[in-house]
Design a protein around this motif. Structure first.
Motif, PDB file in Angstrom:
ATOM      1  N   GLU A   1      20.143  52.752  52.301  1.00  0.00           N
ATOM      2  CA  GLU A   1      20.025  53.892  51.398  1.00  0.00           C
ATOM      3  C   GLU A   1      18.628  54.481  51.569  1.00  0.00           C
ATOM      4  OE1 GLU A   1      19.589  56.543  48.293  1.00  0.00           O
ATOM      5  OE2 GLU A   1      18.379  54.726  48.355  1.00  0.00           O
ATOM      6  N   SER A   2      18.539  55.805  51.640  1.00  0.00           N
ATOM      7  CA  SER A   2      17.295  56.462  52.038  1.00  0.00           C
ATOM      8  C   SER A   2      16.130  56.218  51.091  1.00  0.00           C
ATOM      9  CB  SER A   2      17.525  57.972  52.186  1.00  0.00           C
ATOM     10  OG  SER A   2      17.987  58.519  50.958  1.00  0.00           O
ATOM     11  N   VAL A   3      16.390  56.085  49.807  1.00  0.00           N
ATOM     12  CA  VAL A   3      15.305  55.925  48.835  1.00  0.00           C
ATOM     13  C   VAL A   3      15.021  54.452  48.545  1.00  0.00           C
ATOM     14  CG1 VAL A   3      14.519  56.439  46.493  1.00  0.00           C
ATOM     15  CG2 VAL A   3      15.811  58.156  47.786  1.00  0.00           C
ATOM     16  N   SER A   4      16.039  53.717  48.138  1.00  0.00           N
ATOM     17  CA  SER A   4      15.845  52.316  47.743  1.00  0.00           C
ATOM     18  C   SER A   4      15.761  51.368  48.931  1.00  0.00           C
ATOM     19  CB  SER A   4      16.995  51.868  46.838  1.00  0.00           C
ATOM     20  OG  SER A   4      18.216  51.821  47.568  1.00  0.00           O
ATOM     21  N   GLN A   5      16.239  51.828  50.105  1.00  0.00           N
ATOM     22  CA  GLN A   5      16.282  51.002  51.316  1.00  0.00           C
ATOM     23  C   GLN A   5      17.218  49.798  51.186  1.00  0.00           C
ATOM     24  OE1 GLN A   5      14.662  51.609  54.541  1.00  0.00           O
ATOM     25  NE2 GLN A   5      14.889  53.534  53.437  1.00  0.00           N
ATOM     26  N   GLN A   6      18.109  49.850  50.202  1.00  0.00           N
ATOM     27  CA  GLN A   6      19.114  48.798  50.075  1.00  0.00           C
ATOM     28  C   GLN A   6      20.112  48.898  51.233  1.00  0.00           C
ATOM     29  OE1 GLN A   6      19.685  46.245  47.912  1.00  0.00           O
ATOM     30  NE2 GLN A   6      17.709  46.589  46.941  1.00  0.00           N
ATOM     31  N   VAL A   7      20.567  47.745  51.702  1.00  0.00           N
ATOM     32  CA  VAL A   7      21.534  47.717  52.802  1.00  0.00           C
ATOM     33  C   VAL A   7      22.856  48.316  52.330  1.00  0.00           C
ATOM     34  CG1 VAL A   7      22.799  46.257  54.419  1.00  0.00           C
ATOM     35  CG2 VAL A   7      20.454  45.660  53.770  1.00  0.00           C
ATOM     36  N   GLU A   8      23.397  49.244  53.128  1.00  0.00           N
ATOM     37  CA  GLU A   8      24.679  49.858  52.793  1.00  0.00           C
ATOM     38  C   GLU A   8      25.797  49.400  53.722  1.00  0.00           C
ATOM     39  OE1 GLU A   8      24.106  54.124  52.653  1.00  0.00           O
ATOM     40  OE2 GLU A   8      23.822  53.975  50.475  1.00  0.00           O
ATOM     41  N   GLN A   9      25.449  49.158  54.974  1.00  0.00           N
ATOM     42  CA  GLN A   9      26.472  48.770  55.945  1.00  0.00           C
ATOM     43  C   GLN A   9      25.792  48.136  57.149  1.00  0.00           C
ATOM     44  OE1 GLN A   9      29.509  51.703  56.610  1.00  0.00           O
ATOM     45  NE2 GLN A   9      29.973  50.954  58.654  1.00  0.00           N
ATOM     46  N   ILE A  10      26.523  47.257  57.833  1.00  0.00           N
ATOM     47  CA  ILE A  10      25.964  46.592  59.006  1.00  0.00           C
ATOM     48  C   ILE A  10      27.042  46.506  60.082  1.00  0.00           C
ATOM     49  CG2 ILE A  10      26.516  44.246  58.215  1.00  0.00           C
ATOM     50  CD1 ILE A  10      23.671  43.451  59.232  1.00  0.00           C
TER      51      ILE A  10
END
Length: 207
Positions: free
Chosen positions: A90-99
Motif C-alpha cells: 500500500e502506497s502510504v502505510s507500506q503494508q503488504v497487499e499481495q505477493i
C-alpha cells in the motif's frame, strides 16, 4: 507457518505454509482478516495457484528474505519450489497487499535479481551513494545468486563500482540483463561544512 533451515551445504532454505484461497472472498476482506493474497505462476502449471498466507508469516519471511530468494511453499499435501518474484505494498502505510512467486523447473532459465548489499558502512567515513539496489539477471535455478556483498571498509573517495567490476560479471553461469557499465555505487569525500552565523545585537530603540 514460516521456517528458515540451513542444509548441509550451508545454503539457507525458506519454508512457507499457505492455504488455497477462497476465490469468492475479495482480497480486501482477506487482508482485514489477517491474510495476504499470494500467487504461484509458471509455464508448467495449468493455471496460477491462488493462495492465502497469514500476514504474520509473510512479515517474518520478509524480515529474512528479499526478491530473488528461493523457497519451498507447502500447500496441503504438495510442495512447490518457487522464486520470490514480486511484492505489492500500500502506497502510504507500506503494508503488504499481495505477493507473487514463480514456480521453478530445474532446466528452465528464469529472470531474477541479485540484491546489492553494502557491508561495513560504519567503517567508511566517506559519502557512499548506492545507485542501484538490485541487479537483474537470467540463470538456471541451480545457479541462482541471492545477493552480492560489497565491502566498504578501506574504500577510498573517488571510487566508482560498476556491474562489470563485480565477480558476478565474470560468472559464466548467469547472464546479466543490464549494461555492465551500469554504476552500482560511488564514493565521495565527506566534507564538513561549517556555517558561521553572526548574531548582531540590535541597538535599543528609544521612544
Amino acid at each position: 507457518m514460516f521456517k528458515k533451515n540451513i542444509n548441509l551445504g550451508g545454503i539457507i532454505i525458506y519454508n512457507l505454509k499457505a492455504e488455497l484461497r477462497d476465490k469468492s472472498i475479495k482480497a480486501k476482506k482477506l487482508r482485514r482478516n489477517g491474510m495476504i493474497p499470494a500467487t504461484i505462476y509458471g509455464r508448467n502449471l495449468k493455471e496460477p495457484i491462488m493462495l492465502q498466507v497469514p500476514l504474520a508469516d509473510i512479515n517474518r519471511f520478509l524480515s529474512k528474505a528479499s526478491k530473488g530468494n528461493t523457497l519451498t511453499i507447502e500447500v496441503e499435501d504438495k510442495k512447490y519450489n518457487v522464486l520470490f518474484k514480486e511484492i505489492t505494498r500500500e502506497s502510504v502505510s507500506q503494508q503488504v497487499e499481495q505477493i507473487e512467486f514463480q514456480h521453478l523447473v530445474a532446466d528452465e532459465p528464469v529472470n531474477s535479481v541479485i540484491k546489492v548489499v553494502l557491508a561495513n558502512r560504519d567503517k567508511n567515513q566517506n559519502l557512499t551513494q548506492q545507485h542501484i539496489e538490485e541487479i537483474p539477471y537470467n540463470a538456471l535455478p541451480k545457479h541462482f545468486i541471492p545477493e552480492v556483498v560489497i565491502d566498504l571498509d578501506g574504500m577510498n573517495a573517488g571510487t566508482t563500482i560498476k556491474v562489470e567490476d563485480l565477480d558476478i560479471a565474470k560468472n559464466e553461469n548467469i547472464r546479466i540483463t543490464i549494461p555492465e557499465d551500469t554504476v552500482v555505487l560511488t564514493v565521495a569525500e565527506l566534507k564538513k561544512v561549517i556555517v558561521e552565523s553572526e548574531t548582531e545585537s540590535e541597538p535599543d530603540s528609544e521612544e
